[in-house]
Design a protein around this motif. Structure first.
Motif, short mmCIF file in Angstrom:
data_model
loop_
_atom_site.label_atom_id
_atom_site.label_comp_id
_atom_site.label_asym_id
_atom_site.label_seq_id
_atom_site.Cartn_x
_atom_site.Cartn_y
_atom_site.Cartn_z
N LEU A 194 -11.12 -13.82 11.38
CA LEU A 194 -11.59 -12.18 11.71
C LEU A 194 -10.68 -11.85 12.27
CD1 LEU A 194 -14.90 -12.60 12.99
CD2 LEU A 194 -14.47 -11.63 11.14
N ASN A 195 -9.40 -12.24 13.76
CA ASN A 195 -8.04 -11.58 14.17
C ASN A 195 -7.28 -11.75 12.88
OD1 ASN A 195 -7.23 -11.74 17.28
ND2 ASN A 195 -5.96 -13.28 16.24
N THR A 196 -7.54 -12.33 12.57
CA THR A 196 -5.95 -12.18 11.57
C THR A 196 -6.17 -11.32 11.20
OG1 THR A 196 -4.89 -14.55 11.64
CG2 THR A 196 -4.74 -13.37 9.76
N LEU A 197 -7.10 -10.80 9.95
CA LEU A 197 -8.23 -9.04 9.36
C LEU A 197 -8.12 -8.46 10.54
CD1 LEU A 197 -10.63 -10.42 7.21
CD2 LEU A 197 -8.39 -9.88 6.38
N ALA A 198 -7.75 -8.38 11.71
CA ALA A 198 -8.11 -7.05 12.17
C ALA A 198 -6.65 -6.21 12.56
CB ALA A 198 -8.41 -7.63 13.55
N VAL A 199 -5.73 -7.85 12.68
CA VAL A 199 -4.10 -7.66 13.05
C VAL A 199 -3.34 -7.19 12.00
CG1 VAL A 199 -2.04 -8.70 13.76
CG2 VAL A 199 -3.71 -9.69 14.74
N LEU A 200 -4.28 -7.87 10.20
CA LEU A 200 -3.87 -7.35 9.11
C LEU A 200 -3.65 -5.55 9.03
CD1 LEU A 200 -1.81 -7.54 6.59
CD2 LEU A 200 -4.77 -8.35 6.13
N LEU A 201 -5.26 -4.97 9.43
CA LEU A 201 -5.87 -3.85 8.93
C LEU A 201 -5.19 -2.82 10.11
CD1 LEU A 201 -7.65 -1.85 7.88
CD2 LEU A 201 -9.43 -2.45 9.76
N GLN A 202 -4.38 -3.80 10.95
CA GLN A 202 -3.55 -2.49 12.19
C GLN A 202 -2.41 -2.23 11.50
OE1 GLN A 202 -5.67 -1.51 14.66
NE2 GLN A 202 -4.36 -1.51 15.87
N ALA A 203 -1.89 -3.56 10.77
CA ALA A 203 -0.42 -2.99 10.01
C ALA A 203 -1.42 -1.60 8.71
CB ALA A 203 0.09 -4.36 9.13
N VAL A 204 -2.26 -2.24 8.23
CA VAL A 204 -2.50 -0.77 7.61
C VAL A 204 -2.32 0.70 8.58
CG1 VAL A 204 -4.57 -0.45 5.52
CG2 VAL A 204 -3.44 -2.52 5.63
N THR A 205 -3.41 0.08 8.43
CA THR A 205 -4.45 1.68 9.45
C THR A 205 -2.23 2.47 10.46
OG1 THR A 205 -4.13 0.94 11.35
CG2 THR A 205 -5.88 0.99 10.02
N ALA A 206 -1.42 1.97 10.42
CA ALA A 206 -0.20 1.85 10.64
C ALA A 206 0.78 2.25 9.43
CB ALA A 206 0.63 0.46 12.15
N GLY A 207 1.13 2.18 8.59
CA GLY A 207 1.63 2.36 7.95
C GLY A 207 0.68 4.09 7.48
N GLN A 208 -0.26 4.10 7.42
CA GLN A 208 -1.54 5.78 7.01
C GLN A 208 -1.25 6.43 8.28
OE1 GLN A 208 -5.31 3.97 7.20
NE2 GLN A 208 -5.19 3.34 4.95
N LEU A 209 -0.88 6.00 9.66
CA LEU A 209 -0.54 6.67 10.13
C LEU A 209 0.52 6.81 10.29
CD1 LEU A 209 -1.54 8.01 13.94
CD2 LEU A 209 -0.35 6.59 14.65
N MET A 210 2.19 6.69 10.06
CA MET A 210 3.22 7.20 9.68
C MET A 210 3.26 7.68 8.48
SD MET A 210 5.72 3.39 10.53
CE MET A 210 5.55 3.29 12.44
N SER A 211 2.14 7.80 7.88
CA SER A 211 2.23 8.85 6.79
C SER A 211 1.22 9.82 6.89
CB SER A 211 1.70 8.08 5.13
OG SER A 211 2.34 6.85 4.50
N GLY A 212 1.10 10.10 7.62
CA GLY A 212 0.67 11.87 8.44
C GLY A 212 -1.58 11.43 8.12
N GLY A 213 -1.37 10.07 8.54
CA GLY A 213 -2.99 9.57 8.68
C GLY A 213 -2.96 9.91 9.92
N ALA A 214 -4.45 10.28 10.58
CA ALA A 214 -5.63 10.31 11.79
C ALA A 214 -5.20 8.92 12.56
CB ALA A 214 -6.37 10.52 11.40
N ALA A 215 -4.48 9.34 14.35
CA ALA A 215 -4.31 8.33 14.91
C ALA A 215 -5.75 7.16 15.13
CB ALA A 215 -3.70 8.51 16.06
N GLY A 216 -7.26 8.15 15.14
CA GLY A 216 -7.85 7.75 15.27
C GLY A 216 -8.74 5.63 15.18
N PRO A 217 -8.53 5.44 13.55
CA PRO A 217 -8.31 4.13 13.00
C PRO A 217 -7.84 2.83 13.75
CG PRO A 217 -8.85 5.53 11.36
CD PRO A 217 -8.08 6.59 12.06
N HIS A 218 -6.13 3.77 14.22
CA HIS A 218 -5.63 2.56 14.54
C HIS A 218 -5.40 1.60 16.11
CE1 HIS A 218 -1.74 1.09 14.12
NE2 HIS A 218 -1.19 1.02 15.81
#
Length: 123
Positions: free
Chosen positions: A21-45
């Motif tokens: 669960l912890n590793t998946l949460a950290v991986l999800l942070q990388a995904v949401t960071a990539g979305q954030l850099m592409s103009g996505g919302a900051a909320g999920p990150h």
């Protein structure tokens, strides 16, 4: 004998689940960071950071239980403490806009999480 005791208590199984669960949460942070850099919302990150902190704390507690009453290895508790503390430092850096330090620290955090995950499942 030490691993037999740790395995019979259920701490080893709990540690396996928490590390996934912890590793998946950290991986999800990388995904949401990539979305954030592409103009996505900051909320999920931002919400993901809370999950990383909570799971980091749970992982540390379970690692300590695996070590002391469970008579397992002690080093996962030390790495778990590092994951928790580095997660807070990374959040501070991200919140202050220090992306040049935030991103590499996130990669290191993911590496430590994967290390614990692999160790937990190979025992």
């Amino acid at each position: 004998m030490v691993t037999e005791v740790a395995g019979k208590t259920g701490y080893a199984t709990t540690f396996k689940v928490v590390t996934v669960l912890n590793t998946l949460a950290v991986l999800l942070q990388a995904v949401t960071a990539g979305q954030l850099m592409s103009g996505g919302a900051a909320g999920p990150h931002g919400m993901g950071a809370s999950a990383v902190h909570l799971l980091g704390l749970v992982q540390l507690v379970v690692a300590v239980l695996l070590w002391r009453p469970g008579r397992g290895a002690g080093w996962p508790a030390v790495v778990g403490a590092a994951v928790l503390l580095l997660g807070f430092v990374q959040s501070m850096l991200g919140g202050s806009g220090a992306v040049a330090a935030h991103v590499p620290l996130g990669m290191g955090l993911f590496g430590l999480s994967v290390w614990l995950l692999v160790w937990a499942w190979r025992r």
